[in-house]
Design an enzyme around this catalytic site. Structure first.
Site, short mmCIF file in Angstrom:
data_model
loop_
_atom_site.label_atom_id
_atom_site.label_comp_id
_atom_site.label_asym_id
_atom_site.label_seq_id
_atom_site.Cartn_x
_atom_site.Cartn_y
_atom_site.Cartn_z
N TYR A 239 0.85 -1.20 0.00
CA TYR A 239 0.00 0.00 0.00
C TYR A 239 0.89 1.24 0.00
CZ TYR A 239 -4.02 -2.91 0.83
OH TYR A 239 -5.00 -3.85 0.68
N CYS B 224 9.53 0.11 14.79
CA CYS B 224 10.37 -0.96 14.24
C CYS B 224 11.02 -0.62 12.91
CB CYS B 224 9.55 -2.24 14.10
SG CYS B 224 9.06 -2.90 15.68
#
Ligand code: UDX
Length: 447
Positions: free
Chosen positions: A257, A266
């Site tokens: 996306y 992260c």
């Protein structure tokens, strides 16, 4: 089994609660007394679906305890997890001071054989450093005790952490000890039914697996953002391209996306850390450097559209901003694209009226009281007196808004959408000008 978890952050708390839920006897240790007190009162420091009832019920049942008493913690667990933070230091490398401090603490108080498990995301070679730290401490205290060090990285996603932990795709065990492997297989057996999800390997490979997984996912996103930028220039629509390539099972639909950049605790940190680790062994990680550079630019994208639309002048404009967290279903604002946007808008003299279903308190904590930030009670309230609207996070509740209301409230009916939530054609029908990511046909004049 008796388990101790050092570090009641995101990873530690979720892992501890899930282990307690299946019947293990879990003690969590943290240096923060206030955090421990709050948890004992049932106050959970993070928003994560399903976590609060899990923590409360296991605390009440006595399977899950919280303490600052490191000695009691070490004595309790035959398995000891290290789940403390590894923040980036100035150059982006992971800082191991908290991990090694726990290793020292464990060595100081250990009274029998322990299995020390690295759960934090740590650079390759950290298990060796933990082992050396434990050995040095034991030696300095003139003690001798057997222990194993295991790398067992976590793969949970914020917003789905409890279910990811309850139903893991895989359980990676990096170990050179048969004893440790046997114990960890036993620990995880409640989560390892139907088919064997345990993948065992040497310690360094396990450490690298964690980085490789996150860096691969970040690469997919930056790749798509690059193609979106090309689509814009070629007059193509990235949403068609996404469908077109995702249908190839070798590529798949997940993590392609396009948007206003990836954030969170992260991806940005892990990509940077692997780039730095690569440099340290004399290798330039060119793909990863580009992944990071593309993402950096992508976070500027919405501001660029806005400045383009307003001829570089948004001084005094009021912006309705929907979505502050780095992704839906979390209150986490770490590395969120909304922060880059807000900071640019403020520098340019605009006023931000923002709404997020979960991250309002966090925004208040980060930015304090300032005249150019107004936190509103509903998404509709952000539209009052606003000139234009921006979307930074794809919360479900933003997907089908009242477009008539948006159009009538905004002084200039234009929406800048960093998550491609709407169909450009429909927006035109509503009489709303629409800027999205990589949908060249809808983005006028940015070529
Ligand atoms: C990630 C990994 O998914 C998880 O396995 C690991 O253990 C920790 O890091 P998390 O940071 O919670 O989890 O979020 P994730 O859902 O992966 O999203 C990260 C960022 O990427 C978000 O900002 C999200 O908006 C963005 N993203 C994700 C995209 O821009 N496009 C996509 O297709 C997918």
């Amino acid at each position: 089994m008796k388990v101790t978890v050092f570090g009641i952050g995101y990873v530690g708390l979720v892992q501890a609660a899930v282990l307690a839920e299946v019947g293990h006897d879990v003690v969590c240790v943290d240096v923060d007394q206030r955090k421990v007190d709050n948890l004992e009162k049932g106050e959970i420091p993070i928003y994560e679906p399903g976590l609060t009832p899990l923590v409360k019920s296991n605390f009440d049942a006595g399977h899950l305890k919280f303490t600052t008493d490191a000695k009691a913690g070490v004595e309790h667990g035959e398995l000891i997890f290290i789940a403390v933070g590894t923040p980036p230091d100035e150059d982006g490398s992971a800082d191991l001071k908290y991990v090694l401090a726990v290793a020292e603490t464990v060595a100081t108080y250990m009274n029998n054989h322990k299995i020390i498990i690295n759960k934090s995301t740590v650079p390759v070679g950290t298990a060796d450093k933990v082992r050396a730290k434990v050995n040095d401490t034991l030696e300095s205290l003139d003690k001798s005790c057997g222990f194993d060090v295991v790398s067992n990285p976590e793969f949970l996603k914020e917003g789905a952490a409890v279910s990811d932990c309850m139903r893991p795709d895989r359980i990676i065990l990096g170990t050179d000890s048969e004893h440790a492997e046997k114990k960890l297989r036993e620990l995880y057996s409640p989560f390892n039914r139907n088919h064997d999800k345990v993948i065992t390997m040497d310690i360094r490979s396990a450490e690298l697996t964690k980085y490789a997984a996150n860096c691969m996912l970040a690469t997919k996103i930056s790749f798509m953002n690059e193609i979106a930028n090309l689509a814009e220039r070629f007059g193509a629509d990235i949403e068609h391209v996404r469908h077109g390539i995702g249908s190839d099972p070798r590529i798949g639909y997940q993590f392609i996306y396009p948007g206003c950049g990836y954030g969170g605790s992260c991806f940005p940190k892990d990509v940077q850390a692997l780039v730095r680790s690569a440099n340290a062994v004399g290798y330039t990680a060119r793909i990863l450097e580009s992944v990071e550079a593309v993402n950096y630019d992508q976070k500027e994208k919405l501001f660029e559209y806005i400045m383009h639309h307003y001829n570089n002048d948004v001084k005094g404009k009021t912006v309705a901003l929907w979505g502050l967290s780095f992704k839906p279903n979390t209150d986490d604002m770490r590395e969120a694209s909304s922060r880059v946007l807000m900071e640019r808008l403020w520098e340019a003299g605009a006023i931000v009226q923002a709404y997020d279903p979960e991250a309002m308190e966090e925004t208040q904590r980060l930015y304090g009281d300032r005249e150019d930030l107004r936190l509103m009670g509903t998404k509709e309230a952000t539209l009052n007196g606003a000139d234009f609207m921006v979307i930074c996070t794809e919360w479900q509740m933003f997907r089908a808004p009242d477009f008539e209301l948006i159009k009538s409230k905004l002084t200039d009916p234009v929406v800048f959408d960093g998550r491609n939530l709407f169909e450009p054609k429909r927006m035109t029908e509503y009489g709303i000008e629409y800027y999205a990511i990589g949908r060249g046909l809808s983005v006028k004049g940015t070529q």
